[in-house]
Design a protein around this motif. Structure first.
Motif, PDB file in Angstrom:
ATOM      1  N   GLY A  15     -32.671   3.208   2.724  1.00  0.00           N
ATOM      2  CA  GLY A  15     -33.946   3.856   2.452  1.00  0.00           C
ATOM      3  C   GLY A  15     -34.664   4.293   3.713  1.00  0.00           C
ATOM      4  N   GLY A  16     -33.893   4.667   4.734  1.00  0.00           N
ATOM      5  CA  GLY A  16     -34.475   5.114   5.988  1.00  0.00           C
ATOM      6  C   GLY A  16     -34.872   3.990   6.933  1.00  0.00           C
ATOM      7  N   MET A  17     -34.802   2.740   6.478  1.00  0.00           N
ATOM      8  CA  MET A  17     -35.156   1.588   7.318  1.00  0.00           C
ATOM      9  C   MET A  17     -33.885   0.976   7.901  1.00  0.00           C
ATOM     10  N   VAL A  18     -33.920   0.666   9.186  1.00  0.00           N
ATOM     11  CA  VAL A  18     -32.784   0.039   9.853  1.00  0.00           C
ATOM     12  C   VAL A  18     -32.973  -1.473   9.807  1.00  0.00           C
ATOM     13  N   TYR A  19     -31.929  -2.165   9.345  1.00  0.00           N
ATOM     14  CA  TYR A  19     -31.931  -3.625   9.259  1.00  0.00           C
ATOM     15  C   TYR A  19     -30.926  -4.176  10.257  1.00  0.00           C
ATOM     16  N   ASP A  20     -31.397  -4.994  11.169  1.00  0.00           N
ATOM     17  CA  ASP A  20     -30.544  -5.640  12.155  1.00  0.00           C
ATOM     18  C   ASP A  20     -29.782  -6.766  11.465  1.00  0.00           C
ATOM     19  N   MET A  21     -28.490  -6.812  11.648  1.00  0.00           N
ATOM     20  CA  MET A  21     -27.661  -7.847  11.029  1.00  0.00           C
ATOM     21  C   MET A  21     -27.310  -8.942  12.030  1.00  0.00           C
ATOM     22  N   SER A  22     -28.104  -9.077  13.069  1.00  0.00           N
ATOM     23  CA  SER A  22     -27.896 -10.127  14.066  1.00  0.00           C
ATOM     24  C   SER A  22     -28.899 -11.240  13.803  1.00  0.00           C
ATOM     25  N   PRO A  23     -28.644 -12.442  14.163  1.00  0.00           N
ATOM     26  CA  PRO A  23     -27.424 -12.949  14.772  1.00  0.00           C
ATOM     27  C   PRO A  23     -26.300 -13.053  13.745  1.00  0.00           C
ATOM     28  N   SER A  24     -25.121 -13.346  14.227  1.00  0.00           N
ATOM     29  CA  SER A  24     -23.978 -13.512  13.339  1.00  0.00           C
ATOM     30  C   SER A  24     -24.235 -14.653  12.373  1.00  0.00           C
ATOM     31  N   PRO A  25     -23.709 -14.536  11.151  1.00  0.00           N
ATOM     32  CA  PRO A  25     -23.906 -15.598  10.160  1.00  0.00           C
ATOM     33  C   PRO A  25     -23.122 -16.864  10.513  1.00  0.00           C
ATOM     34  N   HIS A  26     -23.341 -17.916   9.744  1.00  0.00           N
ATOM     35  CA  HIS A  26     -22.665 -19.201   9.893  1.00  0.00           C
ATOM     36  C   HIS A  26     -21.149 -19.001   9.848  1.00  0.00           C
ATOM     37  N   TYR A  27     -20.410 -19.853  10.528  1.00  0.00           N
ATOM     38  CA  TYR A  27     -18.954 -19.713  10.584  1.00  0.00           C
ATOM     39  C   TYR A  27     -18.311 -19.723   9.199  1.00  0.00           C
ATOM     40  N   ARG A  28     -18.908 -20.436   8.234  1.00  0.00           N
ATOM     41  CA  ARG A  28     -18.343 -20.480   6.875  1.00  0.00           C
ATOM     42  C   ARG A  28     -18.280 -19.085   6.263  1.00  0.00           C
ATOM     43  N   HIS A  29     -19.263 -18.259   6.584  1.00  0.00           N
ATOM     44  CA  HIS A  29     -19.315 -16.881   6.096  1.00  0.00           C
ATOM     45  C   HIS A  29     -18.034 -16.144   6.481  1.00  0.00           C
ATOM     46  N   GLY A  30     -17.648 -16.241   7.740  1.00  0.00           N
ATOM     47  CA  GLY A  30     -16.439 -15.582   8.224  1.00  0.00           C
ATOM     48  C   GLY A  30     -15.172 -16.150   7.630  1.00  0.00           C
ATOM     49  N   ILE A  31     -15.136 -17.468   7.437  1.00  0.00           N
ATOM     50  CA  ILE A  31     -13.951 -18.100   6.840  1.00  0.00           C
ATOM     51  C   ILE A  31     -13.758 -17.605   5.412  1.00  0.00           C
ATOM     52  N   VAL A  32     -14.834 -17.612   4.630  1.00  0.00           N
ATOM     53  CA  VAL A  32     -14.748 -17.175   3.233  1.00  0.00           C
ATOM     54  C   VAL A  32     -14.369 -15.698   3.158  1.00  0.00           C
ATOM     55  N   ASN A  33     -15.013 -14.861   3.981  1.00  0.00           N
ATOM     56  CA  ASN A  33     -14.664 -13.440   3.976  1.00  0.00           C
ATOM     57  C   ASN A  33     -13.205 -13.241   4.370  1.00  0.00           C
ATOM     58  N   GLY A  34     -12.747 -13.981   5.374  1.00  0.00           N
ATOM     59  CA  GLY A  34     -11.351 -13.880   5.788  1.00  0.00           C
ATOM     60  C   GLY A  34     -10.393 -14.288   4.687  1.00  0.00           C
ATOM     61  N   ASN A  35     -10.739 -15.343   3.965  1.00  0.00           N
ATOM     62  CA  ASN A  35      -9.895 -15.788   2.846  1.00  0.00           C
ATOM     63  C   ASN A  35      -9.798 -14.707   1.771  1.00  0.00           C
ATOM     64  N   ILE A  36     -10.946 -14.178   1.355  1.00  0.00           N
ATOM     65  CA  ILE A  36     -10.956 -13.149   0.308  1.00  0.00           C
ATOM     66  C   ILE A  36     -10.198 -11.910   0.785  1.00  0.00           C
ATOM     67  N   TYR A  37     -10.487 -11.489   2.003  1.00  0.00           N
ATOM     68  CA  TYR A  37      -9.814 -10.317   2.573  1.00  0.00           C
ATOM     69  C   TYR A  37      -8.292 -10.496   2.559  1.00  0.00           C
ATOM     70  N   SER A  38      -7.813 -11.633   3.053  1.00  0.00           N
ATOM     71  CA  SER A  38      -6.363 -11.873   3.130  1.00  0.00           C
ATOM     72  C   SER A  38      -5.718 -11.876   1.749  1.00  0.00           C
ATOM     73  N   LEU A  39      -6.377 -12.513   0.789  1.00  0.00           N
ATOM     74  CA  LEU A  39      -5.820 -12.587  -0.556  1.00  0.00           C
ATOM     75  C   LEU A  39      -5.759 -11.202  -1.203  1.00  0.00           C
ATOM     76  N   ILE A  40      -6.799 -10.405  -1.008  1.00  0.00           N
ATOM     77  CA  ILE A  40      -6.791  -9.049  -1.558  1.00  0.00           C
ATOM     78  C   ILE A  40      -5.756  -8.190  -0.837  1.00  0.00           C
ATOM     79  N   LYS A  41      -5.712  -8.293   0.485  1.00  0.00           N
ATOM     80  CA  LYS A  41      -4.751  -7.491   1.265  1.00  0.00           C
ATOM     81  C   LYS A  41      -3.318  -7.778   0.809  1.00  0.00           C
ATOM     82  N   ASN A  42      -2.988  -9.047   0.615  1.00  0.00           N
ATOM     83  CA  ASN A  42      -1.649  -9.404   0.121  1.00  0.00           C
ATOM     84  C   ASN A  42      -1.398  -8.817  -1.257  1.00  0.00           C
TER      85      ASN A  42
END
Length: 185
Positions: A15-42
């Motif tokens: 909507g024309g507003m810029v949202y900063d996505m920093s700082p990086s989220p908790h490490y669990r966020h990356g683990i879960v995203n990596g799991n879902i990504y890998s399972l879908i990619k396979n």
């Protein structure tokens, strides 16, 4: 915009507003995203469809404005809309993993964007609560069809770590709740 050393530069424009996505989220966020990504990619192996994780801008209504979001997980099948680091088509699937700084935007604003765009399936995932909500687009509106909170204790009558979730558009792409949250304890 010039970035200072150490800044990520990850942002979304809604909507024309810029949202900063920093700082990086908790490490669990990356683990879960990596799991879902890998399972879908396979599951999409030998398919024309591609899965992306946090690295492709989704430009919605590109002819009207330059707004974009960066889905945590996105499956696209129409490669004609891929250009550089952005996609201007309609993804077949999107998942957002909640973090404290983006939860409201993911659950309300981005959900509405994906719904209006016509994304067939939208998952809201909470790494902290080990929960998944599955929405299907039905008659141009998202309907919550499944809601899970992982229970890994096999002695519990609510044990569900072996419960399979399949992507509606890709029934051969499936994963268990245990797979999704593996390593994110």
């Amino acid at each position: 915009m010039q970035l200072l050393q150490g800044e990520s530069g990850r942002e979304e424009k809604i909507g024309g507003m810029v949202y900063d996505m920093s700082p990086s989220p908790h490490y669990r966020h990356g683990i879960v995203n990596g799991n879902i990504y890998s399972l879908i990619k396979n599951g999409l192996k030998d398919s024309l469809c591609l899965v992306f994780m946090e690295n492709l801008d989704l430009c919605y209504h590109p002819q009207e404005n330059d707004d974009y979001v960066v889905p945590d997980i996105m499956v696209i099948c129409d490669r004609n809309h891929l250009k550089g680091g952005s996609y201007t088509g309609v993804p077949r699937f999107v998942a957002e993993t909640l973090s404290p700084s983006t939860a409201m935007r993911d659950m309300i604003v981005k959900k509405e964007i994906y719904e209006q765009l016509g994304v067939e399936e939208y998952w809201i995932v909470s790494a902290k609560e080990q929960a998944v909500q599955v929405y299907y687009l039905e008659q141009d509106r998202y309907q919550l069809r499944y809601s899970y909170i992982l229970e890994q204790d096999k002695a519990s009558r609510y044990y569900n770590a072996d419960t399979k979730i399949a992507l509606r558009a890709f029934p051969n792409v499936n994963m268990t709740l245990g797979d999704i949250f593996q390593g994110a304890e």
